[in-house]
Motif scaffolding. Structure first.
Motif, short mmCIF file in Angstrom:
data_model
loop_
_atom_site.label_atom_id
_atom_site.label_comp_id
_atom_site.label_asym_id
_atom_site.label_seq_id
_atom_site.Cartn_x
_atom_site.Cartn_y
_atom_site.Cartn_z
N GLN A 88 0.83 -1.20 0.00
CA GLN A 88 0.00 0.00 0.00
C GLN A 88 0.88 1.26 0.00
O GLN A 88 0.69 2.18 0.79
CB GLN A 88 -0.93 -0.01 1.22
N ALA A 89 1.82 1.29 -0.95
CA ALA A 89 2.74 2.43 -1.01
C ALA A 89 2.01 3.74 -1.28
O ALA A 89 2.31 4.77 -0.67
CB ALA A 89 3.80 2.18 -2.08
N LEU A 90 1.06 3.71 -2.21
CA LEU A 90 0.33 4.94 -2.52
C LEU A 90 -0.44 5.45 -1.31
O LEU A 90 -0.53 6.66 -1.08
CB LEU A 90 -0.62 4.73 -3.70
N THR A 91 -1.00 4.54 -0.53
CA THR A 91 -1.71 4.95 0.69
C THR A 91 -0.77 5.67 1.64
O THR A 91 -1.11 6.72 2.21
CB THR A 91 -2.33 3.73 1.38
N ALA A 92 0.43 5.10 1.84
CA ALA A 92 1.40 5.72 2.74
C ALA A 92 1.83 7.09 2.22
O ALA A 92 1.93 8.06 2.99
CB ALA A 92 2.62 4.81 2.89
N VAL A 93 2.07 7.20 0.92
CA VAL A 93 2.52 8.46 0.33
C VAL A 93 1.42 9.51 0.40
O VAL A 93 1.64 10.65 0.85
CB VAL A 93 2.96 8.23 -1.13
N ILE A 94 0.22 9.15 -0.03
CA ILE A 94 -0.88 10.12 -0.06
C ILE A 94 -1.26 10.55 1.36
O ILE A 94 -1.40 11.74 1.65
CB ILE A 94 -2.10 9.53 -0.79
N GLY A 95 -1.39 9.58 2.27
CA GLY A 95 -1.79 9.91 3.64
C GLY A 95 -0.80 10.81 4.34
O GLY A 95 -1.17 11.83 4.94
N SER A 96 0.50 10.47 4.26
CA SER A 96 1.50 11.25 4.98
C SER A 96 1.63 12.66 4.41
O SER A 96 1.75 13.64 5.14
CB SER A 96 2.86 10.54 4.95
N ASN A 97 1.60 12.78 3.08
CA ASN A 97 1.76 14.10 2.47
C ASN A 97 0.55 15.00 2.71
O ASN A 97 0.70 16.19 2.97
CB ASN A 97 2.03 13.96 0.98
N LEU A 98 -0.66 14.44 2.63
CA LEU A 98 -1.86 15.25 2.89
C LEU A 98 -1.90 15.72 4.34
O LEU A 98 -2.26 16.87 4.62
CB LEU A 98 -3.12 14.46 2.54
N LEU A 99 -1.52 14.84 5.27
CA LEU A 99 -1.49 15.24 6.68
C LEU A 99 -0.44 16.32 6.93
O LEU A 99 -0.67 17.26 7.71
CB LEU A 99 -1.22 14.03 7.57
N LEU A 100 0.71 16.20 6.25
CA LEU A 100 1.76 17.20 6.42
C LEU A 100 1.31 18.56 5.88
O LEU A 100 1.52 19.60 6.51
CB LEU A 100 3.04 16.75 5.72
N MET A 101 0.68 18.55 4.73
CA MET A 101 0.20 19.82 4.16
C MET A 101 -0.89 20.43 5.04
O MET A 101 -0.93 21.65 5.24
CB MET A 101 -0.31 19.58 2.74
N PHE A 102 -1.74 19.58 5.60
CA PHE A 102 -2.79 20.07 6.50
C PHE A 102 -2.18 20.70 7.75
O PHE A 102 -2.56 21.82 8.16
CB PHE A 102 -3.71 18.90 6.89
N ALA A 103 -1.21 20.02 8.36
CA ALA A 103 -0.58 20.54 9.58
C ALA A 103 0.17 21.83 9.29
O ALA A 103 0.14 22.78 10.10
CB ALA A 103 0.36 19.49 10.16
N THR A 104 0.86 21.91 8.16
CA THR A 104 1.59 23.13 7.80
C THR A 104 0.62 24.29 7.57
O THR A 104 0.87 25.42 8.02
CB THR A 104 2.42 22.90 6.52
N LEU A 105 -0.48 24.01 6.90
CA LEU A 105 -1.45 25.05 6.58
C LEU A 105 -2.10 25.62 7.84
O LEU A 105 -2.10 26.84 8.06
CB LEU A 105 -2.52 24.50 5.64
N ILE A 106 -2.63 24.74 8.69
CA ILE A 106 -3.37 25.24 9.86
C ILE A 106 -2.45 25.70 10.98
O ILE A 106 -2.86 26.46 11.85
CB ILE A 106 -4.35 24.18 10.40
N GLY A 107 -1.21 25.21 10.96
CA GLY A 107 -0.32 25.55 12.07
C GLY A 107 0.60 26.72 11.82
O GLY A 107 0.92 27.46 12.76
N PHE A 108 1.02 26.90 10.55
CA PHE A 108 2.09 27.86 10.32
C PHE A 108 1.82 28.84 9.17
O PHE A 108 2.40 29.92 9.15
CB PHE A 108 3.40 27.11 10.07
N VAL A 109 0.99 28.45 8.19
CA VAL A 109 0.68 29.38 7.11
C VAL A 109 -0.33 30.43 7.59
O VAL A 109 -0.13 31.64 7.41
CB VAL A 109 0.14 28.64 5.87
#
Length: 405
Positions: A271-292
């Motif tokens: 489930q490589a795509l699941t790991a890639v998509i999940g981790s990157n979307l969560l990182l973008m979410f955390a960056t957006l709501i936390g620091f942008v």
């Protein structure tokens, strides 16, 4: 030897690889926190600690690039033992310097061996691990980065305060030499890749290679835009008490270790795509709501561990996926070039972030949200590149062991 037959010995060698990775990374991490203890006895301005760490990082990047064509010409174990011995001997010698200039150049020399050592270490782990277990095993070794911040840096600071700053270098150098001796005794030779060695390795321009180099550079750069300034941002922009900041980093480190293991398990289950998509979307979410956004939408004690966990998980996923691109006889060289680009991108991003930011009279950082937005764009670009690699490895012409990932 492509995989160890005995599970018990397999676990021992994996632990050794993780501990060496932890000590090597921790030795670089500890320099900046030790600056206050180094300044007086070495008559060193505090800002020069940045030069010490920066020169070592640059030396590691340059040596990785120039050594990459030659690393796969040797059996993994003797090469790893030689590089690790030199790395930790030089770190040990740092404990006896008498001037900041001596420390700067000796520490830079240790970086010359650190880059090729790291590439050889990770290539050894890939060689020893069956494809179906690589996600978890590489994630386990990569946990050395989180453990370096949680364990090595506090121990180094404690030794510096209780005994002397010299003992921080002596302890890490001595422990590294002991681990290197165990590697010489317990690691397999790992020389099967040499049977297929066609000649001197040259940098390749196939799409998967170029995507892999782009991804590792973007990931390192995006991460380094923000990380060096987190402590100041928390303290002066978010009014976090100074005593709470170490707790935040501890939680972030623990979350990172758990996330890397989860990412590795997903990859091993195809489930490589699941790991890639999940981790990157969560990182973008955390960056957006936390620091942008200037006003943080969730408590920092939730946002920061989420950011660190997602960042580590996407790095671990990308590392495991890209490790399948080169054949065994090109693996260490490929990882050496990746290390170079990661080091250069990280250093450039750190410097650029420092130039971009300014501070108000009360210490508040000005321009941090813009840096966070640039980091978010880098994460998105690396996300796209990683997806392209996964899809490329699934093509029928791919030789990769994870084409079914």
């Amino acid at each position: 030897m492509s995989a160890l037959a005995a599970p018990g010995r397999d676990r021992v060698t994996l632990n050794l690889a993780m501990l060496i990775n932890m000590l090597s990374i921790g030795s670089t991490m500890m320099v900046m926190p030790l600056a206050a203890d180094l300044a007086a006895p070495l008559d060193m301005p505090l800002q020069h600690s940045g030069y010490i760490a920066g020169l070592a990082g640059l030396a590691a990047a340059i040596s990785s690039w120039f050594s990459a064509p030659w690393l796969d010409r040797f059996a993994r174990r003797p090469l790893l033992v030689s590089l690790a011995t030199l790395r930790f001997l030089v770190l040990l010698a740092c404990g006896w310097v008498t001037t900041s200039t001596q420390l700067m150049w000796l520490f830079a020399l240790s970086g010359v061996f650190a880059g090729p050592m790291a590439a050889t270490l990770m290539a050894s782990v890939v060689d020893m691990t069956p494809p179906a277990q690589r996600g978890r095993q590489l994630a386990y070794v990569a946990m050395g980065f989180s453990l370096a911040g949680i364990a090595v840096v506090p121990v180094a600071l404690g030794l510096s305060q209780w005994l002397s700053w010299r003992w921080a270098f002596i302890a890490i150098g001595g422990a590294g030499l002991l681990l290197t001796l165990l590697v010489a005794m317990l690691f397999p030779l790992l020389d099967e890749h040499r049977a297929k060695r066609p000649g001197r390795l040259r940098f390749r321009t196939e799409p998967l290679w170029l995507w892999a180099m782009l991804v590792v550079g973007l990931q390192a750069g995006a991460h380094s835009l923000l990380i060096p300034h987190f402590a100041s941002y928390f303290r002066f922009n978010l009014s976090v008490a100074q005593g709470v900041i170490p707790l935040l980093f501890l939680l972030g480190g623990l979350a990172s270790m758990a996330a890397m293991q989860l990412s590795g398990r997903l990859i091993d289950r195809g489930q490589a795509l699941t790991a890639v998509i999940g981790s990157n979307l969560l990182l973008m979410f955390a960056t957006l709501i936390g620091f942008v956004w200037e006003q943080m939408l969730l408590p920092l004690i939730l946002v920061f561990p989420l950011f660190m966990a997602a960042s580590s998980a996407r790095f671990s996923a990308a590392q495991t996926i890209t490790a399948a691109i080169p054949p065994p006889e090109q693996r260490a060289g490929f990882m050496g070039w990746q290390n170079t680009l990661a080091g250069l991108a990280s250093g450039a991003a750190s410097v650029a972030g420092g130039f971009w930011l300014s501070s108000a009279p009360d210490g508040m950082l000005i321009g941090y949200s813009t840096l966070a937005l640039l980091s978010l764009m880098g994460v998105a670009a690396a996300f796209f590149g990683t997806v392209m690699i996964v899809l490329g490895l699934r093509q029928p012409h791919s030789d990769s062991e994870v084409r079914e990932a």
